[in-house]
Write a protein that holds these residues in place. Structure first.
Motif, PDB file in Angstrom:
ATOM      1  N   VAL A  63       7.338   1.280   3.220  1.00 19.17           N
ATOM      2  CA  VAL A  63       7.865   2.606   3.036  1.00 19.17           C
ATOM      3  C   VAL A  63       6.821   3.541   2.252  1.00 19.17           C
ATOM      4  O   VAL A  63       6.311   3.060   1.341  1.00 19.17           O
ATOM      5  CB  VAL A  63       9.078   2.679   2.536  1.00 19.17           C
ATOM      6  N   GLN A  64       6.440   4.584   2.678  1.00 15.41           N
ATOM      7  CA  GLN A  64       5.257   5.458   2.085  1.00 15.41           C
ATOM      8  C   GLN A  64       5.855   5.783   0.736  1.00 15.41           C
ATOM      9  O   GLN A  64       7.079   6.022   0.526  1.00 15.41           O
ATOM     10  CB  GLN A  64       5.192   6.710   2.794  1.00 15.41           C
ATOM     11  N   HIS A  65       5.098   5.607  -0.511  1.00 14.04           N
ATOM     12  CA  HIS A  65       5.371   5.805  -1.822  1.00 14.04           C
ATOM     13  C   HIS A  65       6.228   4.670  -2.364  1.00 14.04           C
ATOM     14  O   HIS A  65       6.664   5.027  -3.593  1.00 14.04           O
ATOM     15  CB  HIS A  65       6.250   7.232  -1.850  1.00 14.04           C
ATOM     16  N   VAL A  66       6.103   3.693  -1.758  1.00  3.88           N
ATOM     17  CA  VAL A  66       6.714   2.311  -2.516  1.00  3.88           C
ATOM     18  C   VAL A  66       5.464   1.411  -2.762  1.00  3.88           C
ATOM     19  O   VAL A  66       4.892   0.836  -1.634  1.00  3.88           O
ATOM     20  CB  VAL A  66       7.839   1.443  -1.794  1.00  3.88           C
ATOM     21  N   ALA A  67       5.071   1.241  -3.996  1.00  2.00           N
ATOM     22  CA  ALA A  67       4.022   0.312  -4.297  1.00  2.00           C
ATOM     23  C   ALA A  67       4.354  -1.061  -4.790  1.00  2.00           C
ATOM     24  O   ALA A  67       3.197  -2.021  -4.355  1.00  2.00           O
ATOM     25  CB  ALA A  67       3.116   1.096  -5.449  1.00  2.00           C
ATOM     26  N   LYS A  68       5.387  -1.097  -5.177  1.00  2.00           N
ATOM     27  CA  LYS A  68       5.850  -2.407  -5.375  1.00  2.00           C
ATOM     28  C   LYS A  68       7.225  -2.665  -5.102  1.00  2.00           C
ATOM     29  O   LYS A  68       8.073  -1.649  -5.396  1.00  2.00           O
ATOM     30  CB  LYS A  68       5.752  -2.667  -7.153  1.00  2.00           C
TER      31      LYS A  68
ATOM     32  N   ALA B 108       0.864  -1.168   0.108  1.00  2.00           N
ATOM     33  CA  ALA B 108      -0.118  -0.214   0.085  1.00  2.00           C
ATOM     34  C   ALA B 108       0.784   1.172  -0.078  1.00  2.00           C
ATOM     35  O   ALA B 108       1.534   1.514   1.016  1.00  2.00           O
ATOM     36  CB  ALA B 108      -0.851  -0.007   1.424  1.00  2.00           C
ATOM     37  N   LYS B 109       0.957   1.770  -1.046  1.00  4.28           N
ATOM     38  CA  LYS B 109       2.034   3.031  -1.327  1.00  4.28           C
ATOM     39  C   LYS B 109       1.687   4.220  -0.482  1.00  4.28           C
ATOM     40  O   LYS B 109       2.498   5.103  -0.233  1.00  4.28           O
ATOM     41  CB  LYS B 109       2.297   3.514  -2.661  1.00  4.28           C
ATOM     42  N   ASP B 110       0.487   4.413   0.088  1.00  2.76           N
ATOM     43  CA  ASP B 110      -0.109   5.629   0.808  1.00  2.76           C
ATOM     44  C   ASP B 110       0.142   5.301   2.273  1.00  2.76           C
ATOM     45  O   ASP B 110      -0.017   6.021   3.338  1.00  2.76           O
ATOM     46  CB  ASP B 110      -1.317   5.934   0.663  1.00  2.76           C
ATOM     47  N   ILE B 111       0.730   4.349   2.621  1.00  3.46           N
ATOM     48  CA  ILE B 111       0.815   3.676   3.965  1.00  3.46           C
ATOM     49  C   ILE B 111       2.263   3.266   4.240  1.00  3.46           C
ATOM     50  O   ILE B 111       2.940   2.616   3.484  1.00  3.46           O
ATOM     51  CB  ILE B 111       0.106   2.423   4.482  1.00  3.46           C
ATOM     52  N   GLY B 112       2.872   3.398   5.368  1.00  4.47           N
ATOM     53  CA  GLY B 112       4.140   3.073   5.693  1.00  4.47           C
ATOM     54  C   GLY B 112       5.127   4.225   6.405  1.00  4.47           C
ATOM     55  O   GLY B 112       4.674   5.182   6.491  1.00  4.47           O
ATOM     56  N   ASP B 113       6.317   3.918   6.813  1.00  2.00           N
ATOM     57  CA  ASP B 113       7.207   4.795   7.053  1.00  2.00           C
ATOM     58  C   ASP B 113       7.575   5.946   6.234  1.00  2.00           C
ATOM     59  O   ASP B 113       7.797   5.629   5.124  1.00  2.00           O
ATOM     60  CB  ASP B 113       8.453   3.975   7.709  1.00  2.00           C
ATOM     61  N   LYS B 114       7.703   7.294   6.774  1.00  7.72           N
ATOM     62  CA  LYS B 114       8.179   8.243   5.767  1.00  7.72           C
ATOM     63  C   LYS B 114       9.554   8.437   5.953  1.00  7.72           C
ATOM     64  O   LYS B 114      10.056   8.901   7.079  1.00  7.72           O
ATOM     65  CB  LYS B 114       7.387   9.470   6.228  1.00  7.72           C
TER      66      LYS B 114
ATOM     67  N   ARG C  36       8.121  13.796   0.473  1.00 11.56           N
ATOM     68  CA  ARG C  36       7.294  13.958  -0.532  1.00 11.56           C
ATOM     69  C   ARG C  36       6.015  14.673  -0.031  1.00 11.56           C
ATOM     70  O   ARG C  36       5.210  15.362  -0.939  1.00 11.56           O
ATOM     71  CB  ARG C  36       7.018  12.875  -1.451  1.00 11.56           C
ATOM     72  N   ASP C  37       5.485  14.485   1.187  1.00 13.91           N
ATOM     73  CA  ASP C  37       4.056  14.816   1.577  1.00 13.91           C
ATOM     74  C   ASP C  37       4.176  16.051   2.884  1.00 13.91           C
ATOM     75  O   ASP C  37       3.214  16.382   3.252  1.00 13.91           O
ATOM     76  CB  ASP C  37       3.358  13.849   2.133  1.00 13.91           C
ATOM     77  N   ASP C  38       5.434  16.279   3.232  1.00 16.37           N
ATOM     78  CA  ASP C  38       5.419  17.223   4.426  1.00 16.37           C
ATOM     79  C   ASP C  38       5.303  18.517   4.211  1.00 16.37           C
ATOM     80  O   ASP C  38       5.328  18.944   3.121  1.00 16.37           O
ATOM     81  CB  ASP C  38       6.528  16.880   5.350  1.00 16.37           C
ATOM     82  N   GLU C  39       5.009  19.395   5.392  1.00 10.53           N
ATOM     83  CA  GLU C  39       4.837  20.740   4.824  1.00 10.53           C
ATOM     84  C   GLU C  39       6.352  21.380   4.333  1.00 10.53           C
ATOM     85  O   GLU C  39       6.058  22.505   3.569  1.00 10.53           O
ATOM     86  CB  GLU C  39       4.846  21.371   6.357  1.00 10.53           C
TER      87      GLU C  39
END
Length: 169
Positions: free
Chosen positions: A97-102, A7-13, A17-20
């Motif tokens: 890890v967030q943003h890793v889908a495969k 799940a690419k939207d879940i996991g350790d950051k 890519r998504d922070d302030e």
């Protein structure tokens, strides 16, 4: 060897890519007439972070290499693992890890052993509940915890979408 989905939207950051701060960089670049993509981490910098994450697991994998494709959120790993467990821990270390889908796995194994089952945590799951489902006894949860160390630091800290390795009974 194979392809594993996460799940690419879940996991350790592990990259921003998504922070302030990243959002501020995007806005700054936009006002400077540059494209927002310029502030995205490069594929090489992400691959380096993923490589470091595997190395922090203290796994016995020789000639370890990691590639990352940001347009498909795919990580590819290769090398020669001493054990099946080291191979599987490397896969879940970078897959969670967030943003890793495969994760494309090209790791060779020196000492062949049965593959573990990969289990995606669902809402309401605990290691005891998973253990009861898989092994027939909630008391076997420490097998799952030990199989996922050092990625897991506490048997009570798992989250929906996380992928765990479940060793054969």
């Amino acid at each position: 060897m194979g392809i594993f989905s996460f799940a690419k939207d879940i996991g350790d950051k592990i990259f921003n890519r998504d922070d302030e701060k990243h959002q501020a960089n995007v806005e700054t670049n936009a006002s400077a007439n540059t494209t927002p993509e310029a502030s995205e981490p490069s594929a090489q910098s992400v691959a380096n972070l993923l490589l470091k994450r595997i190395q922090q697991q203290n796994l016995d994998i020789k000639e370890l290499k990691v590639k990352y494709n940001g347009s498909t959120d795919t990580a590819e790993i290769s090398g020669k693992a001493s054990t099946q467990a080291d191979r599987e821990k490397a896969i879940i270390a970078i897959g969670n890890v967030q943003h890793v889908a495969k994760v494309i796995d090209n790791i060779e194994i020196e000492h062949d052993a049965p593959e573990s089952t990969m289990y995606t945590v669902k809402s309401g799951d605990t290691l005891s509940k998973i253990s009861a489902e898989v092994y027939g006894s909630a008391n076997e949860y420490m097998k799952i915890f030990e199989a996922n160390k050092p990625m897991l630091s506490d048997p009570n800290k798992i989250y929906p979408g996380q992928v765990l390795r479940i060793p054969k009974p």
